[in-house]
Design a protein around this motif. Sequence first.
Motif, mmCIF file in Angstrom:
data_model
loop_
_atom_site.group_PDB
_atom_site.id
_atom_site.type_symbol
_atom_site.label_atom_id
_atom_site.label_comp_id
_atom_site.label_asym_id
_atom_site.label_seq_id
_atom_site.Cartn_x
_atom_site.Cartn_y
_atom_site.Cartn_z
ATOM 1 N N ILE A 1 2.574 1.526 10.478
ATOM 2 C CA ILE A 1 1.615 1.597 9.384
ATOM 3 C C ILE A 1 0.693 2.782 9.617
ATOM 4 O O ILE A 1 0.625 3.328 10.717
ATOM 5 N N THR A 2 -0.021 3.166 8.591
ATOM 6 C CA THR A 2 -0.928 4.310 8.670
ATOM 7 C C THR A 2 -2.295 3.911 8.140
ATOM 8 O O THR A 2 -2.445 2.892 7.450
ATOM 9 N N SER B 1 -3.408 2.205 4.419
ATOM 10 C CA SER B 1 -2.207 1.578 3.862
ATOM 11 C C SER B 1 -2.346 0.060 3.790
ATOM 12 O O SER B 1 -3.278 -0.532 4.343
ATOM 13 N N ARG B 2 -1.390 -0.569 3.094
ATOM 14 C CA ARG B 2 -1.286 -2.023 2.991
ATOM 15 C C ARG B 2 0.149 -2.428 3.297
ATOM 16 O O ARG B 2 1.087 -1.704 2.973
ATOM 17 N N SER B 3 0.314 -3.587 3.911
ATOM 18 C CA SER B 3 1.650 -4.101 4.198
ATOM 19 C C SER B 3 1.653 -5.600 3.944
ATOM 20 O O SER B 3 0.684 -6.292 4.270
ATOM 21 N N THR C 1 -1.343 -10.164 3.407
ATOM 22 C CA THR C 1 -1.449 -8.718 3.234
ATOM 23 C C THR C 1 -2.268 -8.163 4.391
ATOM 24 O O THR C 1 -3.345 -8.686 4.691
ATOM 25 N N GLU D 1 -4.347 -5.003 5.525
ATOM 26 C CA GLU D 1 -4.997 -3.821 4.964
ATOM 27 C C GLU D 1 -5.612 -3.004 6.091
ATOM 28 O O GLU D 1 -6.303 -3.542 6.955
ATOM 29 N N ASP E 1 -9.552 3.518 5.979
ATOM 30 C CA ASP E 1 -9.172 4.932 5.887
ATOM 31 C C ASP E 1 -9.260 5.675 7.211
ATOM 32 O O ASP E 1 -8.840 6.830 7.314
#
Length: 396
Positions: free
Chosen positions: A149-150, A153-155, A248, A250, A253
């Motif tokens: 992930i970065t 981002s959301r996964s 989710t 989250e 930034d």
Amino acid sequence: MGRFRSLSAAATIAMLSVISVSAGAQNVRDLDGQDGDVRVYQGEVKNAPTKYQVTVPANSALEIVAAATTQSQLDPYLKVRNVADGETLSEDDDSAGNLGARVYVFAENEMRVEIEVSAAEAADDNRKVGKFELSVRPTDWRPTPPRTITFGSRSEGRLINGESHVFHIQGQKDQRLVATLRAADGSALDSMLELRRGNATSGETLAEDDDSAGGTNGLDARIRRVLPANGTYTLVARGLGTTSGAYTLEIGDGAQRAAVPAVRELSLGVRATGQFGADEAISDDDGDEQDREIIYRLSADAKRTLRSNPGTLIIRMNTASSDSEIDPMLDLALETPLGRSIVASDDDSGGNLNAELSVDLSALRSEPDWLDRVRIVARTLNAVDGDFTIEAVRGQ
């Protein structure tokens, strides 16, 4: 499935074997060669962990559960290692419910593993020893591969009882990581989140959290951490106890840690704004965030006005919008040679969880320098992120 034969439910129950294991854990018990899909062993934790070894056939998985027996007070802790290199493959405390521990282990190639049953470190003294039942059975469970992930981002995913999902993220020294694990609408998941150094789940734990993100059910998890070095970090998402459900993840930034003033100025009649989750993100040398508070002092103009005409000073702290979930808390304090001394506090006097303090300044007629030492401390009781307003006004 290698050594494990596929049996009907009735046959499985019929072949359930219960084997007594001596306490002490100085010897490692070999579990290979026992018949049956489901194998149950009786053991006891005394002065040392109890250990077993078993072979996991290629392309298969085992579910391993340790639970206290009926009369036992033990709070069992499970850890499974790869015998070949000593790597910890999985560990757990309470995900089987009622203080029981559960782990899943998958082997792409045949693998010999060591199962260690001990007492949870946080357990009360009366729960650090006792008898337990260990069950080992094949399962169709397969691990979810680690995801990259970065920042920003959301996964999404779904956690099943006792399962962990692993995420890798690249970070830089002094970069601020805010990771929030939220249960989806209607999900029964009680989110748990861990941050570890490196790209392995056995890396050093830097932070962990259960419920500080609040959310619909008050059970969402959030980690806020200033990263100590450049490199890879691992986030481990799971459900507390036996909870499962969709989620989710989250990621904020990743802004660099900002230089936040230690003390801000507050003018009379001027409404100021602040934000928990950004403004107060001051960390110590290890990256741990300090108490969630923002400190103010009265401006020079405010002090001149109050010295010339002492009266009542009213300080108000309100949530900035309906989206803010904070519970405002105000402290009026004095800086002394021995540290900060709180002289008045308020939680909900402003209504709707807002805080309001009313201070009689008549004593200033004889002690005008007192105002130089006044500090107004804005805090939130529920440790969630959100915006607020704060103002100081003259009373009527």
